[in-house]
Design a protein around this motif. Structure first.
Motif, PDB file in Angstrom:
ATOM      1  N   CYS A  44       0.831  -1.194   0.000  1.00  0.00           N
ATOM      2  CA  CYS A  44       0.000   0.000   0.000  1.00  0.00           C
ATOM      3  C   CYS A  44       0.872   1.254   0.000  1.00  0.00           C
ATOM      4  N   ARG A  45       2.018   1.179   0.670  1.00  0.00           N
ATOM      5  CA  ARG A  45       2.929   2.330   0.654  1.00  0.00           C
ATOM      6  C   ARG A  45       3.438   2.575  -0.754  1.00  0.00           C
ATOM      7  N   LYS A  46       3.761   1.474  -1.430  1.00  0.00           N
ATOM      8  CA  LYS A  46       4.251   1.566  -2.797  1.00  0.00           C
ATOM      9  C   LYS A  46       3.179   2.166  -3.697  1.00  0.00           C
ATOM     10  N   LYS A  47       1.938   1.695  -3.480  1.00  0.00           N
ATOM     11  CA  LYS A  47       0.813   2.165  -4.284  1.00  0.00           C
ATOM     12  C   LYS A  47       0.587   3.662  -4.058  1.00  0.00           C
ATOM     13  N   ALA A  48       0.636   4.076  -2.797  1.00  0.00           N
ATOM     14  CA  ALA A  48       0.426   5.487  -2.473  1.00  0.00           C
ATOM     15  C   ALA A  48       1.506   6.339  -3.116  1.00  0.00           C
ATOM     16  N   LYS A  49       2.732   5.803  -3.115  1.00  0.00           N
ATOM     17  CA  LYS A  49       3.844   6.535  -3.696  1.00  0.00           C
ATOM     18  C   LYS A  49       3.644   6.682  -5.204  1.00  0.00           C
ATOM     19  N   ALA A  50       3.189   5.581  -5.842  1.00  0.00           N
ATOM     20  CA  ALA A  50       2.958   5.599  -7.280  1.00  0.00           C
ATOM     21  C   ALA A  50       1.843   6.578  -7.631  1.00  0.00           C
ATOM     22  N   ARG A  52       1.036   9.259  -5.922  1.00  0.00           N
ATOM     23  CA  ARG A  52       1.567  10.621  -5.790  1.00  0.00           C
ATOM     24  C   ARG A  52       2.395  10.983  -7.006  1.00  0.00           C
ATOM     25  N   ALA A  53       3.194  10.012  -7.484  1.00  0.00           N
ATOM     26  CA  ALA A  53       4.036  10.255  -8.652  1.00  0.00           C
ATOM     27  C   ALA A  53       3.173  10.512  -9.883  1.00  0.00           C
ATOM     28  N   ALA A  54       2.063   9.746 -10.004  1.00  0.00           N
ATOM     29  CA  ALA A  54       1.162   9.907 -11.142  1.00  0.00           C
ATOM     30  C   ALA A  54       0.488  11.273 -11.087  1.00  0.00           C
ATOM     31  N   ALA A  55       0.093  11.676  -9.870  1.00  0.00           N
ATOM     32  CA  ALA A  55      -0.548  12.978  -9.707  1.00  0.00           C
ATOM     33  C   ALA A  55       0.414  14.089 -10.097  1.00  0.00           C
ATOM     34  N   ARG A  56       1.678  13.894  -9.730  1.00  0.00           N
ATOM     35  CA  ARG A  56       2.679  14.898 -10.055  1.00  0.00           C
ATOM     36  C   ARG A  56       2.887  14.939 -11.564  1.00  0.00           C
ATOM     37  N   ALA A  57       2.928  13.751 -12.180  1.00  0.00           N
ATOM     38  CA  ALA A  57       3.143  13.671 -13.621  1.00  0.00           C
ATOM     39  C   ALA A  57       1.997  14.335 -14.371  1.00  0.00           C
TER      40      ALA A  57
END
Ligand SMILES: [Zn+2]
Ligand SMILES: [Zn+2]
Length: 105
Positions: A44-50, A52-57
């Protein structure tokens, strides 16, 4: 002095799955001064990080670097009255020493 850590079983707040908080991670948390146990499993941490990265992208804007003229992307709305730089030029400018102050005549 050595602190002994032991693997600990925790429950993920996000998906409810049990996960192991390893001794190594506990040591890492302590070194970082973090007092709280992790709330989410590594997945879930990995998913949350991904996410956030997608939102930034999704927030990236295409620009042309004011220095080298190469196309680049910046995580903010570019302003027309300000130069924008690609990551290379941005880093180069940031690490460059500030201009010497003008000495009084
Ligand atoms: Zn989880
Ligand atoms: Zn550039």
């Amino acid at each position: 002095m050595t602190m002994a850590f032991a693997d600990k079983s925790l429950t993920c707040r996000e998906c409810g799955n049990a996960f192991v908080w390893t001794a190594g991670e506990q040591e890492f948390y302590q070194q970082k001064g973090l007092l709280h146990e992790p709330q989410r499993c590594p997945d879930c941490r990995k998913k949350a990080k991904a996410e956030r990265a997608a939102a930034r992208a999704a927030n990236m804007h295409d620009v042309i670097c004011s220095n080298c003229g190469k196309p680049a992307q910046v995580p903010f709305e570019p302003r027309t009255d300000r130069p924008v730089y690609c990551s290379e030029c941005f880093e180069a400018r940031r690490s460059a020493p500030p201009p010497a102050p003008a000495s009084p005549a």
